[in-house]
Design a protein around this motif. Structure first.
Motif, PDB file in Angstrom:
ATOM      1  N   ALA A 114      11.213  -2.872   4.910  1.00 26.08           N
ATOM      2  CA  ALA A 114      10.549  -1.887   4.369  1.00 26.08           C
ATOM      3  C   ALA A 114       9.338  -2.244   3.729  1.00 26.08           C
ATOM      4  O   ALA A 114       8.209  -1.048   3.715  1.00 26.08           O
ATOM      5  N   LEU A 115       8.963  -3.143   3.157  1.00 23.95           N
ATOM      6  CA  LEU A 115       7.898  -3.708   2.439  1.00 23.95           C
ATOM      7  C   LEU A 115       7.089  -3.806   3.604  1.00 23.95           C
ATOM      8  O   LEU A 115       5.590  -3.358   3.282  1.00 23.95           O
ATOM      9  N   LEU A 116       7.195  -4.564   4.730  1.00 27.05           N
ATOM     10  CA  LEU A 116       6.248  -4.584   5.824  1.00 27.05           C
ATOM     11  C   LEU A 116       5.951  -3.432   6.230  1.00 27.05           C
ATOM     12  O   LEU A 116       4.572  -3.203   6.722  1.00 27.05           O
ATOM     13  N   ALA A 117       6.856  -2.341   6.492  1.00 26.28           N
ATOM     14  CA  ALA A 117       6.185  -1.058   6.947  1.00 26.28           C
ATOM     15  C   ALA A 117       5.552  -0.430   6.019  1.00 26.28           C
ATOM     16  O   ALA A 117       4.387   0.295   6.463  1.00 26.28           O
ATOM     17  N   VAL A 118       5.581  -0.574   4.702  1.00 26.54           N
ATOM     18  CA  VAL A 118       4.907   0.233   3.724  1.00 26.54           C
ATOM     19  C   VAL A 118       3.496  -0.460   3.769  1.00 26.54           C
ATOM     20  O   VAL A 118       2.233   0.483   3.515  1.00 26.54           O
ATOM     21  N   LEU A 119       3.365  -1.663   3.837  1.00 28.67           N
ATOM     22  CA  LEU A 119       1.949  -2.318   3.998  1.00 28.67           C
ATOM     23  C   LEU A 119       1.231  -1.780   5.131  1.00 28.67           C
ATOM     24  O   LEU A 119      -0.059  -1.477   5.419  1.00 28.67           O
ATOM     25  N   LEU A 120       2.130  -1.797   6.164  1.00 26.88           N
ATOM     26  CA  LEU A 120       1.542  -1.500   7.490  1.00 26.88           C
ATOM     27  C   LEU A 120       0.823  -0.124   7.244  1.00 26.88           C
ATOM     28  O   LEU A 120      -0.236   0.328   8.044  1.00 26.88           O
ATOM     29  N   ILE A 121       1.670   0.728   6.753  1.00 25.90           N
ATOM     30  CA  ILE A 121       1.194   2.303   6.570  1.00 25.90           C
ATOM     31  C   ILE A 121      -0.112   2.044   5.630  1.00 25.90           C
ATOM     32  O   ILE A 121      -1.156   2.912   6.071  1.00 25.90           O
ATOM     33  N   ALA A 122      -0.255   1.414   4.710  1.00 27.84           N
ATOM     34  CA  ALA A 122      -1.454   1.265   3.833  1.00 27.84           C
ATOM     35  C   ALA A 122      -2.514   0.895   4.637  1.00 27.84           C
ATOM     36  O   ALA A 122      -3.700   1.506   4.655  1.00 27.84           O
ATOM     37  N   LEU A 123      -2.451  -0.224   5.674  1.00 29.85           N
ATOM     38  CA  LEU A 123      -3.485  -0.517   6.433  1.00 29.85           C
ATOM     39  C   LEU A 123      -3.939   0.461   7.365  1.00 29.85           C
ATOM     40  O   LEU A 123      -5.329   0.951   7.618  1.00 29.85           O
ATOM     41  N   LEU A 124      -3.014   1.267   7.841  1.00 29.05           N
ATOM     42  CA  LEU A 124      -3.103   2.168   8.962  1.00 29.05           C
ATOM     43  C   LEU A 124      -3.918   3.538   8.236  1.00 29.05           C
ATOM     44  O   LEU A 124      -4.995   4.137   8.799  1.00 29.05           O
ATOM     45  N   SER A 125      -3.731   3.786   6.995  1.00 28.50           N
ATOM     46  CA  SER A 125      -4.374   5.011   6.143  1.00 28.50           C
ATOM     47  C   SER A 125      -5.946   4.319   6.129  1.00 28.50           C
ATOM     48  O   SER A 125      -6.849   5.064   6.165  1.00 28.50           O
ATOM     49  N   GLY A 145     -15.113  -2.512   7.930  1.00 28.18           N
ATOM     50  CA  GLY A 145     -13.962  -2.133   8.176  1.00 28.18           C
ATOM     51  C   GLY A 145     -12.981  -2.992   9.065  1.00 28.18           C
ATOM     52  O   GLY A 145     -11.700  -3.242   8.806  1.00 28.18           O
ATOM     53  N   ALA A 146     -13.433  -3.438  10.080  1.00 31.93           N
ATOM     54  CA  ALA A 146     -12.709  -4.479  10.978  1.00 31.93           C
ATOM     55  C   ALA A 146     -12.378  -5.749  10.477  1.00 31.93           C
ATOM     56  O   ALA A 146     -11.352  -6.487  10.531  1.00 31.93           O
ATOM     57  N   GLY A 152      -6.111  -8.318   6.322  1.00 27.77           N
ATOM     58  CA  GLY A 152      -4.907  -7.843   6.058  1.00 27.77           C
ATOM     59  C   GLY A 152      -3.559  -8.270   6.609  1.00 27.77           C
ATOM     60  O   GLY A 152      -2.499  -8.589   6.028  1.00 27.77           O
ATOM     61  N   PHE A 153      -3.914  -9.062   7.793  1.00 31.50           N
ATOM     62  CA  PHE A 153      -2.603  -9.609   8.408  1.00 31.50           C
ATOM     63  C   PHE A 153      -2.344 -11.055   7.563  1.00 31.50           C
ATOM     64  O   PHE A 153      -0.965 -10.840   6.956  1.00 31.50           O
ATOM     65  N   PRO A 154      -2.987 -11.949   7.290  1.00 36.05           N
ATOM     66  CA  PRO A 154      -2.678 -12.940   6.438  1.00 36.05           C
ATOM     67  C   PRO A 154      -2.045 -12.644   5.023  1.00 36.05           C
ATOM     68  O   PRO A 154      -1.140 -13.133   4.333  1.00 36.05           O
ATOM     69  N   LEU A 155      -2.729 -11.472   4.478  1.00 31.97           N
ATOM     70  CA  LEU A 155      -2.376 -10.951   3.298  1.00 31.97           C
ATOM     71  C   LEU A 155      -0.880 -10.475   3.039  1.00 31.97           C
ATOM     72  O   LEU A 155      -0.286 -10.797   2.431  1.00 31.97           O
ATOM     73  N   VAL A 156      -0.689  -9.769   4.291  1.00 34.32           N
ATOM     74  CA  VAL A 156       0.673  -9.100   4.301  1.00 34.32           C
ATOM     75  C   VAL A 156       1.695 -10.449   4.409  1.00 34.32           C
ATOM     76  O   VAL A 156       2.720 -10.191   3.920  1.00 34.32           O
ATOM     77  N   ILE A 274      -0.694  -7.281  14.006  1.00 38.87           N
ATOM     78  CA  ILE A 274      -1.480  -8.123  14.881  1.00 38.87           C
ATOM     79  C   ILE A 274      -2.413  -7.136  15.578  1.00 38.87           C
ATOM     80  O   ILE A 274      -3.580  -7.590  15.819  1.00 38.87           O
ATOM     81  N   MET A 275      -2.092  -5.910  15.949  1.00 31.28           N
ATOM     82  CA  MET A 275      -2.744  -4.995  16.628  1.00 31.28           C
ATOM     83  C   MET A 275      -4.248  -4.516  15.693  1.00 31.28           C
ATOM     84  O   MET A 275      -5.281  -4.416  16.220  1.00 31.28           O
ATOM     85  N   LEU A 276      -3.719  -4.354  14.413  1.00 31.12           N
ATOM     86  CA  LEU A 276      -4.899  -4.116  13.422  1.00 31.12           C
ATOM     87  C   LEU A 276      -5.954  -5.346  13.311  1.00 31.12           C
ATOM     88  O   LEU A 276      -7.116  -5.160  13.365  1.00 31.12           O
ATOM     89  N   ALA A 277      -5.295  -6.532  13.576  1.00 31.35           N
ATOM     90  CA  ALA A 277      -6.142  -7.924  13.256  1.00 31.35           C
ATOM     91  C   ALA A 277      -6.856  -7.883  14.544  1.00 31.35           C
ATOM     92  O   ALA A 277      -7.932  -8.489  14.340  1.00 31.35           O
ATOM     93  N   LEU A 278      -6.539  -7.501  15.658  1.00 29.34           N
ATOM     94  CA  LEU A 278      -7.484  -7.408  16.773  1.00 29.34           C
ATOM     95  C   LEU A 278      -8.721  -6.761  16.835  1.00 29.34           C
ATOM     96  O   LEU A 278      -9.548  -6.972  17.644  1.00 29.34           O
TER      97      LEU A 278
END
Length: 350
Positions: A114-125, A145-146, A152-156, A274-278
């Motif tokens: 749940a925490l991973l998903a919430v952090l993913l939502i924050a990055l997507l926002s 932004g990129a 965000g990946f290593p931070l998560v 990882i998609m966001l890290a790309l």
């Protein structure tokens, strides 16, 4: 010898099908090897899914993203990446329907997912805001932004590790652990007494097969799209995203079938992360300024639906005993509705 450009449409379709089969078989073996290595080394399966499976299954996306960025096709890059987020999340729904007893989101024992998903939502926002406002060019053509989203990946990962050590949260009303052992028992009989070195070698071979077949998938899908006169953005969100998501599909279904449900969930959320890290390597390879400045309405819609499907699974993870309909959790059916609705909306936009 003629190149792939000279192949007729049916030849490209045959290449696509053959590569898909290789990816499927290699991905299945990779999930089983990852589960066995987690057992032998005493590793948490959510982190095996997040770091090991997610990284390996993202190899086709890495190849496709960098290649398309180098040739200047920003719409194909962004469509593939952002469309893949919703599509890969929908893979969890497929696993819930075909390979899971009870609802998939009722299995995790810890709140890490749940925490991973919430952090993913924050990055997507944050990503969605950048596509609306425009990225800040730090030169040469690399956007702020990129860089922030890649960081965000290593931070998560760090936050998850800290949270995993400190949390005292314990869920109640969970499916019995004996149910997982029933699912796992048949697969345990089929496992041989391979050494750790052999298992690692198998994992490496499967990873190389996924990389090679994933590249063939991306190339054949791109050529098929060109022959059928479909737009680059729509192709990236649908055909190419589906092709490069096959490793996630095979490994997630395989993990669910052997009872490694937490590894399956972490594999998908980790792949989306990882998609966001790309975005950073794509921005570096792209020569037309910050690549996020080229996001279309279709790409923005894909980000929004990615946020929505992730939020649906967060609700499922928190509710625990999600109502089941036709063998799967209600949250999974809602995710499928959003996914197919997004495809129809993207087709209309295109």
């Amino acid at each position: 010898m003629p190149g792939p450009d000279a192949l007729p449409v049916y030849g490209l379709a045959a290449v696509f099908a053959a590569a898909a089969l290789v990816v499927w078989l290699a991905g299945t073996r990779l999930a089983m090897a990852g589960d066995e290595l987690a057992e032998r080394y005493g590793l948490a399966k959510e982190f095996v899914g997040l770091l090991f499976l997610a990284t390996v299954t993202e190899l086709p996306e890495i190849v496709t993203t960098v290649t398309a960025a180098q040739v200047g096709n920003a719409q194909l890059v962004l469509g593939n990446m952002f469309g893949g987020i919703t599509m890969q999340t929908a893979i969890l729904a497929a696993a819930d329907i075909f390979a899971v007893r009870y609802a998939l989101t009722s299995w995790p024992r810890k709140p890490n997912h749940a925490l991973l998903a919430v952090l993913l939502i924050a990055l997507l926002s944050v990503l969605l805001c950048v596509t609306f406002l425009g990225d800040l060019d730090l030169g040469p053509g690399i956007g702020l932004g990129a860089i922030l989203l890649a960081a965000g990946f290593p931070l998560v990962i760090y936050l998850l590790r800290v949270f995993d050590r400190k949390t005292t949260w314990a869920p109640v009303d969970l499916p019995g652990e004996q149910e997982r052992h029933k699912t796992l028992r048949a697969h345990l009989r089929a496992k041989d007494a391979a050494s750790n070195r052999v298992l690692l070698l198998r994992s490496a071979v499967c990873s190389l097969l996924i990389l090679a077949a994933g590249a063939a998938l991306a190339l054949s899908a791109d050529l098929l799209a060109e022959r059928t006169q479909l737009g680059a953005s729509f192709v990236g969100v649908t055909l190419l995203a589906a092709a490069t998501s096959l490793p996630e599909l095979s490994t997630t279904l395989a993990a669910a079938r052997i009872g490694a449900y937490t590894m399956a969930i972490s594999n998908i959320f980790g792949s989306n992360l990882i998609m966001l890290a790309l975005l950073l390597p794509a921005d570096i390879a792209f020569r037309g300024g910050p690549i996020l400045d080229h996001a279309t309405t279709g790409a923005q819609l894909s980000i929004a639906t990615g946020i929505l499907v992730t939020a649906i699974y967060v609700a499922g993870l928190l509710i625990r005993r999600t109502p089941r309909i036709l063998g799967a959790g209600l949250d999974s059916w809602l995710v499928l509705v959003v996914y197919f609705g997004s495809i129809a909306a993207l087709y209309r936009i295109g």
